[in-house]
Design an enzyme around this catalytic site. Structure first.
Site, PDB file in Angstrom:
ATOM      1  N   GLU A  53       0.754  -1.235  -0.005  1.00  0.00           N
ATOM      2  CA  GLU A  53       0.066   0.083   0.003  1.00  0.00           C
ATOM      3  C   GLU A  53       0.948   1.196  -0.026  1.00  0.00           C
ATOM      4  OE1 GLU A  53      -3.229   0.014  -0.216  1.00  0.00           O
ATOM      5  OE2 GLU A  53      -3.887  -1.997   0.348  1.00  0.00           O
ATOM      6  N   CYS A  86      -2.487   8.943   2.753  1.00  0.00           N
ATOM      7  CA  CYS A  86      -2.371   8.654   1.110  1.00  0.00           C
ATOM      8  C   CYS A  86      -3.537   8.573   0.295  1.00  0.00           C
ATOM      9  CB  CYS A  86      -2.067   7.136   1.134  1.00  0.00           C
ATOM     10  SG  CYS A  86      -3.164   6.033   2.175  1.00  0.00           S
TER      11      CYS A  86
END
Ligand code: NAP
Length: 454
Positions: A228, A262
Site C-alpha cells: 500500500e 495517502c
C-alpha cells in the site's frame, strides 16, 4: 533512524527506546511460529472472542491511546480518538465475518466433491507507517489473526509507544502468547526478518522506496506481499455538482490528518464553467482553518510529523513555483517551536514539472482547470499513482464514464475517499498491489487450497 517519540508540536524528544537485538528478534520470530501452531487450530469462535475483547479494549481506551497517537505523530486529539474507535469497528467486523470469508466454496468438477478452502499460512511481517499508526496496524492484524496467522509488526521508528500499546491490546485480549508482537527495529533490519524461514509473508504500507525494497527481497524469498504505497488522487468537480459541498469536503479531504493521508484528494481537477467559483470558495475555506496545538479541540490542523517532512513539503512548493506554478495561499513554514506549516493551494502547475507528477504528502492542494470530463480523466490518469479517486457530478453518464475510465483502486462519487472495513482497499500502478480490508484483506494471506475427493 532512532526509535523514539518526538512530539511534533514542540520538537521535543520525550522517550527513547533501545532497538531489539538480532537475538531478541529471532526469539520473537520463533515465538510467532509457535503461536501460529496454536492459533491455526483454534476455532473461529475462539479467535472471535479474543478479537471482540480487543475491540472493547480499544473502545474503552480510545482517549488514552489517542493521546499517545497525538503525542507521537501530531494529528489532532479528536481525530486520534476517532481513529482508535474505527479500529474497534474493524476488529469487530473481522470477528463477525472471518468465518464466512474463509468458508469452503464448492466447485463442481466431476469429483465426488471438490472445493476451494482458505487456510492460514503462518507469521506475517507488517511494515507500517506513522500516519494512521493504529488503523494501519489493525486493518492488517484483525484479518491476519482471525485467519489463524500471526503478526510481527515493524512500525515506523517515530511511533514506538503506539506499536507497543497495540501489542499489549492483543495480549490482554487473550490471543496466544506471541500471536502479535512488535519488533523495535530499524528499516535496515527488515531484510533479516524477511529472510527468516519461519516468516511466510509481508505487507508494507509506506513509500515506494521501502515498498520496492521489501517486494524485491520477498521476490527472492518467494513470499506473497501486499503493498500500500503513495497516492496523488484526483478529485474531479463537474458543473452539475453541489459546489459548496464539493468545496467543504475537498478541503477536509486534502487537509485531514494534517495533510498526511495517502488517499487524500491531492489534485483538484475542476471544470472551467465553475473553476473560478470553486477556487474562490476553496481558498477562503482553507484560509479559515485553525492551525495549532493538536490537543486543542478547536484545532483543525496540527503540525507535520517531523522537521524533514516540513523541509520536504516546503521545497516541493518552492520547486513548483520556480517551475511556473502560482501559489494562491499559504504553502510556508510557520516560525516557532514545532513543525507547523500553513496549508497551501497551487494552480497552473506545468505538465512535466516535478510537482505535476510527485505526491505532496502534506497540506498543499493542486488546482487544475479542464474543459471536459474527457480532459479531466486524462489529466487524472496522467500520474504514476493509482490509489483512489473522487468525482463530483449529478450526471449519470459522467458517473458511468468516470467509474469505467479512471485508473485507480477506487472511485468515490460525490464523496471523499475513506477506508471502510467492509470495502476492499488498495491501489494500482505505483500505488501498490493487493488489497486490504473486506474479503480480499483476509484472503490475501491465505493458502487457497484446492480439495478434490474422488
Ligand atoms: P516510509 O519511509 O516508507 O516508512 C514506512 C515504513 O517502512 C516504516 O516502518 C519505515 O521504518 C519502513 N521502512 C523505510 N525504509 C525501509 C526499507 N528500505 N526497508 C524496509 N522498511 C523500510 O514511509 P513514510 O514516508 O513514513 O510514509 C508516507 C508514505 O506512505 C506516503 O507515500 C503515503 O502515501 C504512504 N501511505 C500509503 C498508504 C496506503 O494505504 N496506500 C497509507 C499510508 C501511507 P522507519 O520509520 O524505521 O524508517
Amino acid at each position: 533512524m532512532l526509535i523514539q517519540s518526538e512530539n511534533p508540536a514542540t520538537g521535543e524528544v520525550v522517550k527513547r527506546f533501545t532497538p531489539h537485538t538480532d537475538e531478541q528478534v529471532d526469539t520473537k520470530i520463533a515465538k510467532s511460529h509457535a503461536a501460529y501452531q496454536i492459533l491455526r487450530k483454534w476455532s473461529f469462535e475462539a479467535r472471535a472472542t479474543c478479537m471482540r475483547r480487543a475491540a472493547n479494549i480499544l473502545r474503552a481506551e480510545a482517549e488514552a491511546l489517542g493521546a499517545i497517537v497525538t503525542l507521537e505523530m501530531g494529528k489532532t486529539f479528536k481525530s486520534a480518538i476517532g481513529e482508535v474507535k474505527k479500529c474497534a469497528v474493524g476488529a469487530d467486523f473481522y470477528a463477525d465475518t472471518a468465518q464466512a470469508h474463509m468458508a469452503d466454496e464448492v466447485i463442481e468438477s466431476g469429483a465426488t466433491k471438490s472445493y476451494r478452502a482458505y487456510h492460514p499460512i503462518g507469521p506475517v511481517l507488517a511494515v507500517m507507517p506513522w500516519n494512521y499508526p493504529i488503523w494501519q496496524v489493525v486493518r492488517f492484524a484483525a484479518p491476519a489473526l482471525m485467519a489463524g496467522n500471526t503478526g510481527l509488526l515493524k512500525h515506523a521508528s517515530n511511533v514506538p509507544q503506539c506499536a507497543l500499546y497495540i501489542e499489549d491490546v492483543f495480549n490482554r485480549a487473550g490471543f496466544p502468547d506471541g500471536a502479535f508482537q512488535t519488533l523495535l527495529i530499524a528499516g535496515s533490519k527488515v531484510e533479516r526478518v524477511l529472510r527468516h524461514e519461519q516468516v511466510r509473508a509481508a505487507t508494507l504500507t509506506g513509500s515506494e522506496a521501502a515498498g520496492g525494497s521489501v517486494a524485491s527481497i520477498c521476490g527472492q524469498e518467494i513470499m506473497p506481499t501486499v503493498l500500500e504505497l503513495g497516492g496523488s488522487d484526483p478529485f474531479i468537480v463537474m458543473p452539475s455538482a453541489d459546489i459548496d459541498k464539493a468545496v467543504s469536503v475537498g478541503v477536509i479531504a486534502r487537509n485531514q490528518n494534517n495533510g498526511q493521508s495517502c488517499i487524500a484528494g491531492k489534485r483538484f481537477i475542476v471544470h472551467a464553467d465553475i473553476y473560478d467559483a470553486f477556487k474562490a470558495k476553496f481558498v477562503a475555506n482553507i484560509e479559515s482553518l485553525t492551525i495549532g496545538d493538536p490537543a486543542d479541540p478547536k484545532t483543525d490542523i496540527g503540525p507535520l510529523v517531523n522537521q524533514s517532512s516540513l523541509k520536504e513539503i516546503s521545497e516541493q512548493v518552492q520547486s513548483a513555483v520556480k517551475d511556473g506554478a502560482t501559489l494562491l495561499t499559504g504553502g510556508t513554514i510557520i516560525d516557532g517551536p514545532g513543525y507547523y506549516f500553513k496549508p497551501g493551494v497551487l494552480e497552473n502547475i506545468p505538465k512535466g514539472s516535478k510537482a505535476f507528477h510527485e505526491e505532496i504528502f502534506g497540506p498543499v492542494a493542486a488546482l487544475y482547470k479542464v474543459g471536459s470530463l474527457d480532459e479531466a480523466i486524462e489529466l487524472g490518469n496522467d500520474s504514476p499513482f493509482g490509489l483512489s479517486s473522487s468525482i463530483w457530478t449529478n450526471e449519470a453518464t459522467e458517473i458511468d464514464q468516470a467509474i469505467r475510465e479512471i485508473e485507480a483502486g477506487a472511485t468515490f462519487v460525490n464523496s471523499m475517499t475513506a477506508s471502510d472495513p467492509r470495502l476492499p482497499f488498495g491501489g494500482i500502478k505505483r500505488s501498490g498491489y493487493g488489497r486490504e480490508l473486506s474479503a480480499e484483506g483476509i484472503r490475501a494471506f491465505c493458502n487457497v487450497k484446492t480439495v478434490s475427493i474422488a
